[in-house]
Design a protein around this motif. Structure first.
Motif, PDB file in Angstrom:
ATOM      1  N   ASP A   1      53.458  54.666 -87.759  1.00  0.00           N
ATOM      2  CA  ASP A   1      53.531  55.939 -87.246  1.00  0.00           C
ATOM      3  C   ASP A   1      53.882  55.967 -86.190  1.00  0.00           C
ATOM      4  OD1 ASP A   1      51.750  56.816 -89.467  1.00  0.00           O
ATOM      5  OD2 ASP A   1      50.048  56.196 -88.695  1.00  0.00           O
ATOM      6  N   ALA A   2      54.220  56.993 -85.383  1.00  0.00           N
ATOM      7  CA  ALA A   2      54.938  57.407 -84.137  1.00  0.00           C
ATOM      8  C   ALA A   2      54.376  58.490 -83.312  1.00  0.00           C
ATOM      9  CB  ALA A   2      56.441  57.112 -84.162  1.00  0.00           C
ATOM     10  N   VAL A   3      54.450  58.284 -81.893  1.00  0.00           N
ATOM     11  CA  VAL A   3      54.199  59.423 -81.206  1.00  0.00           C
ATOM     12  C   VAL A   3      55.708  59.767 -80.298  1.00  0.00           C
ATOM     13  CG1 VAL A   3      53.041  60.154 -78.958  1.00  0.00           C
ATOM     14  CG2 VAL A   3      51.888  58.642 -80.909  1.00  0.00           C
ATOM     15  N   PHE A   4      55.808  60.917 -80.276  1.00  0.00           N
ATOM     16  CA  PHE A   4      57.073  61.447 -79.494  1.00  0.00           C
ATOM     17  C   PHE A   4      56.422  62.616 -78.282  1.00  0.00           C
ATOM     18  CE2 PHE A   4      60.178  64.569 -78.239  1.00  0.00           C
ATOM     19  CZ  PHE A   4      61.442  63.546 -77.803  1.00  0.00           C
ATOM     20  N   ARG A   5      56.666  62.044 -77.166  1.00  0.00           N
ATOM     21  CA  ARG A   5      56.007  63.012 -75.918  1.00  0.00           C
ATOM     22  C   ARG A   5      57.170  63.908 -75.763  1.00  0.00           C
ATOM     23  NH1 ARG A   5      52.176  59.826 -72.395  1.00  0.00           N
ATOM     24  NH2 ARG A   5      51.514  57.960 -73.840  1.00  0.00           N
ATOM     25  N   MET A   6      57.093  65.213 -75.613  1.00  0.00           N
ATOM     26  CA  MET A   6      57.815  66.293 -75.533  1.00  0.00           C
ATOM     27  C   MET A   6      57.817  66.503 -74.163  1.00  0.00           C
ATOM     28  SD  MET A   6      57.599  68.633 -78.804  1.00  0.00           S
ATOM     29  CE  MET A   6      59.230  69.566 -78.245  1.00  0.00           C
ATOM     30  N   THR A   7      56.549  66.898 -73.395  1.00  0.00           N
ATOM     31  CA  THR A   7      56.383  67.186 -71.872  1.00  0.00           C
ATOM     32  C   THR A   7      54.939  66.512 -71.558  1.00  0.00           C
ATOM     33  OG1 THR A   7      55.059  69.289 -72.489  1.00  0.00           O
ATOM     34  CG2 THR A   7      57.257  69.347 -72.283  1.00  0.00           C
ATOM     35  N   ARG A   8      54.598  66.631 -70.556  1.00  0.00           N
ATOM     36  CA  ARG A   8      53.228  66.165 -70.000  1.00  0.00           C
ATOM     37  C   ARG A   8      52.086  66.742 -70.883  1.00  0.00           C
ATOM     38  NH1 ARG A   8      50.828  63.679 -65.990  1.00  0.00           N
ATOM     39  NH2 ARG A   8      48.713  64.333 -65.290  1.00  0.00           N
ATOM     40  N   GLU A   9      52.405  67.858 -71.376  1.00  0.00           N
ATOM     41  CA  GLU A   9      51.265  68.619 -72.161  1.00  0.00           C
ATOM     42  C   GLU A   9      51.262  68.808 -73.790  1.00  0.00           C
ATOM     43  OE1 GLU A   9      52.637  70.210 -69.460  1.00  0.00           O
ATOM     44  OE2 GLU A   9      50.961  69.874 -68.131  1.00  0.00           O
ATOM     45  N   ARG A  10      52.502  68.074 -74.314  1.00  0.00           N
ATOM     46  CA  ARG A  10      52.843  68.374 -75.472  1.00  0.00           C
ATOM     47  C   ARG A  10      53.578  67.139 -76.098  1.00  0.00           C
ATOM     48  NH1 ARG A  10      55.464  74.065 -77.426  1.00  0.00           N
ATOM     49  NH2 ARG A  10      53.942  75.055 -76.625  1.00  0.00           N
ATOM     50  N   ALA A  11      52.897  66.732 -77.512  1.00  0.00           N
ATOM     51  CA  ALA A  11      53.401  65.697 -78.081  1.00  0.00           C
ATOM     52  C   ALA A  11      53.295  65.720 -79.548  1.00  0.00           C
ATOM     53  CB  ALA A  11      52.506  64.268 -77.803  1.00  0.00           C
ATOM     54  N   VAL A  12      54.127  65.132 -80.222  1.00  0.00           N
ATOM     55  CA  VAL A  12      54.318  65.262 -81.723  1.00  0.00           C
ATOM     56  C   VAL A  12      53.920  63.765 -82.346  1.00  0.00           C
ATOM     57  CG1 VAL A  12      55.969  65.670 -83.549  1.00  0.00           C
ATOM     58  CG2 VAL A  12      56.075  66.814 -81.424  1.00  0.00           C
ATOM     59  N   LEU A  13      53.017  63.588 -83.376  1.00  0.00           N
ATOM     60  CA  LEU A  13      52.777  62.528 -83.988  1.00  0.00           C
ATOM     61  C   LEU A  13      53.542  62.620 -85.382  1.00  0.00           C
ATOM     62  CD1 LEU A  13      48.854  62.406 -83.915  1.00  0.00           C
ATOM     63  CD2 LEU A  13      50.538  61.418 -82.401  1.00  0.00           C
ATOM     64  N   PHE A  14      54.091  61.360 -85.798  1.00  0.00           N
ATOM     65  CA  PHE A  14      54.539  61.437 -87.141  1.00  0.00           C
ATOM     66  C   PHE A  14      53.667  60.246 -87.669  1.00  0.00           C
ATOM     67  CE2 PHE A  14      58.087  62.436 -83.963  1.00  0.00           C
ATOM     68  CZ  PHE A  14      58.601  63.485 -84.991  1.00  0.00           C
ATOM     69  N   LEU A  15      52.906  60.916 -88.890  1.00  0.00           N
ATOM     70  CA  LEU A  15      52.065  59.989 -89.633  1.00  0.00           C
ATOM     71  C   LEU A  15      52.611  59.896 -91.085  1.00  0.00           C
ATOM     72  CD1 LEU A  15      48.577  61.943 -88.683  1.00  0.00           C
ATOM     73  CD2 LEU A  15      49.612  59.739 -87.753  1.00  0.00           C
ATOM     74  N   ALA A  16      53.021  58.566 -91.288  1.00  0.00           N
ATOM     75  CA  ALA A  16      53.784  58.172 -92.557  1.00  0.00           C
ATOM     76  C   ALA A  16      52.847  57.977 -93.881  1.00  0.00           C
ATOM     77  CB  ALA A  16      54.772  57.117 -92.271  1.00  0.00           C
ATOM     78  N   ASP A  17      53.204  58.405 -94.735  1.00  0.00           N
ATOM     79  CA  ASP A  17      52.543  58.125 -95.985  1.00  0.00           C
ATOM     80  C   ASP A  17      50.954  58.718 -96.169  1.00  0.00           C
ATOM     81  OD1 ASP A  17      52.356  57.267 -98.694  1.00  0.00           O
ATOM     82  OD2 ASP A  17      51.998  55.124 -97.987  1.00  0.00           O
ATOM     83  N   VAL A  18      51.041  60.014 -95.693  1.00  0.00           N
ATOM     84  CA  VAL A  18      49.759  60.495 -95.734  1.00  0.00           C
ATOM     85  C   VAL A  18      49.739  62.024 -96.249  1.00  0.00           C
ATOM     86  CG1 VAL A  18      48.717  58.938 -93.857  1.00  0.00           C
ATOM     87  CG2 VAL A  18      49.631  61.212 -93.268  1.00  0.00           C
ATOM     88  N   GLU A  19      48.958  62.517 -96.669  1.00  0.00           N
ATOM     89  CA  GLU A  19      48.811  64.038 -97.063  1.00  0.00           C
ATOM     90  C   GLU A  19      48.317  64.789 -95.990  1.00  0.00           C
ATOM     91  OE1 GLU A  19      50.348  65.405 -99.745  1.00  0.00           O
ATOM     92  OE2 GLU A  19      50.973  63.323-100.199  1.00  0.00           O
ATOM     93  N   PRO A  20      48.342  66.115 -96.125  1.00  0.00           N
ATOM     94  CA  PRO A  20      47.557  66.861 -94.832  1.00  0.00           C
ATOM     95  C   PRO A  20      46.289  66.460 -94.677  1.00  0.00           C
ATOM     96  CG  PRO A  20      49.211  68.122 -96.284  1.00  0.00           C
ATOM     97  CD  PRO A  20      49.222  67.075 -96.853  1.00  0.00           C
ATOM     98  N   GLU A  21      45.303  66.574 -95.662  1.00  0.00           N
ATOM     99  CA  GLU A  21      44.080  66.421 -95.515  1.00  0.00           C
ATOM    100  C   GLU A  21      43.631  64.991 -94.697  1.00  0.00           C
ATOM    101  OE1 GLU A  21      45.453  66.637 -98.718  1.00  0.00           O
ATOM    102  OE2 GLU A  21      45.220  68.760 -98.841  1.00  0.00           O
TER     103      GLU A  21
END
Length: 137
Positions: free
Chosen positions: A59-79
């Motif tokens: 998995d990975a984290v991408f920090r867009m700004t101080r108050e926003r980030a995106v997580l990338f969760l591999a091989d999982v379903e939304p639930e």
């Protein structure tokens, strides 16, 4: 405040490419999670450091700004992604009790087989969409 508050945008493209590759070539679904805090939130960077320390290697984290980030969760379903994020935020609250709970909005987007035509911008618009107005206005 010499701390870096965002990552290189090229890394964001690479992470999206990796998820599209998993979906199209390996039929593995993944979830993109947008995490956002109110502007000026002082707790959010600590939350993200905790989240990064608790994620799996794939998995990975991408920090867009101080108050926003995106997580990338591999091989999982939304639930499963919802349960993972809830567990991470609960873990932070338990390990670092603060005067108040972090105010974080969360959005999810599934990347699965057939999602190859997605753009980074369209996914980010979904995961950072404002909450639906409950008043119906």
């Amino acid at each position: 405040m010499g701390e870096t508050t965002s990552d290189d945008p090229r890394r964001l493209w690479d992470l999206f490419g990796r998820l599209r590759n998993l979906a199209s070539e390996h039929a593995v679904g993944s979830v993109v999670v947008g995490l956002a805090a109110p502007e000026g939130d002082l707790l959010f960077p600590d939350v993200m450091r905790f989240v990064e320390s608790e994620l799996r290697v794939e998995d990975a984290v991408f920090r867009m700004t101080r108050e926003r980030a995106v997580l990338f969760l591999a091989d999982v379903e939304p639930e499963a992604a919802v349960r993972i994020v809830e567990r991470l935020l609960l873990g932070f609250r338990e390990q670092f009790p603060a005067a108040g709970d972090p105010s974080i909005s969360v959005g999810y987007f599934r990347v699965g087989p057939g999602s190859a035509a997605l753009s980074v911008g369209s996914v980010l618009q979904v995961v950072f969409a404002p909450p639906a107005d409950a008043s119906g206005d």
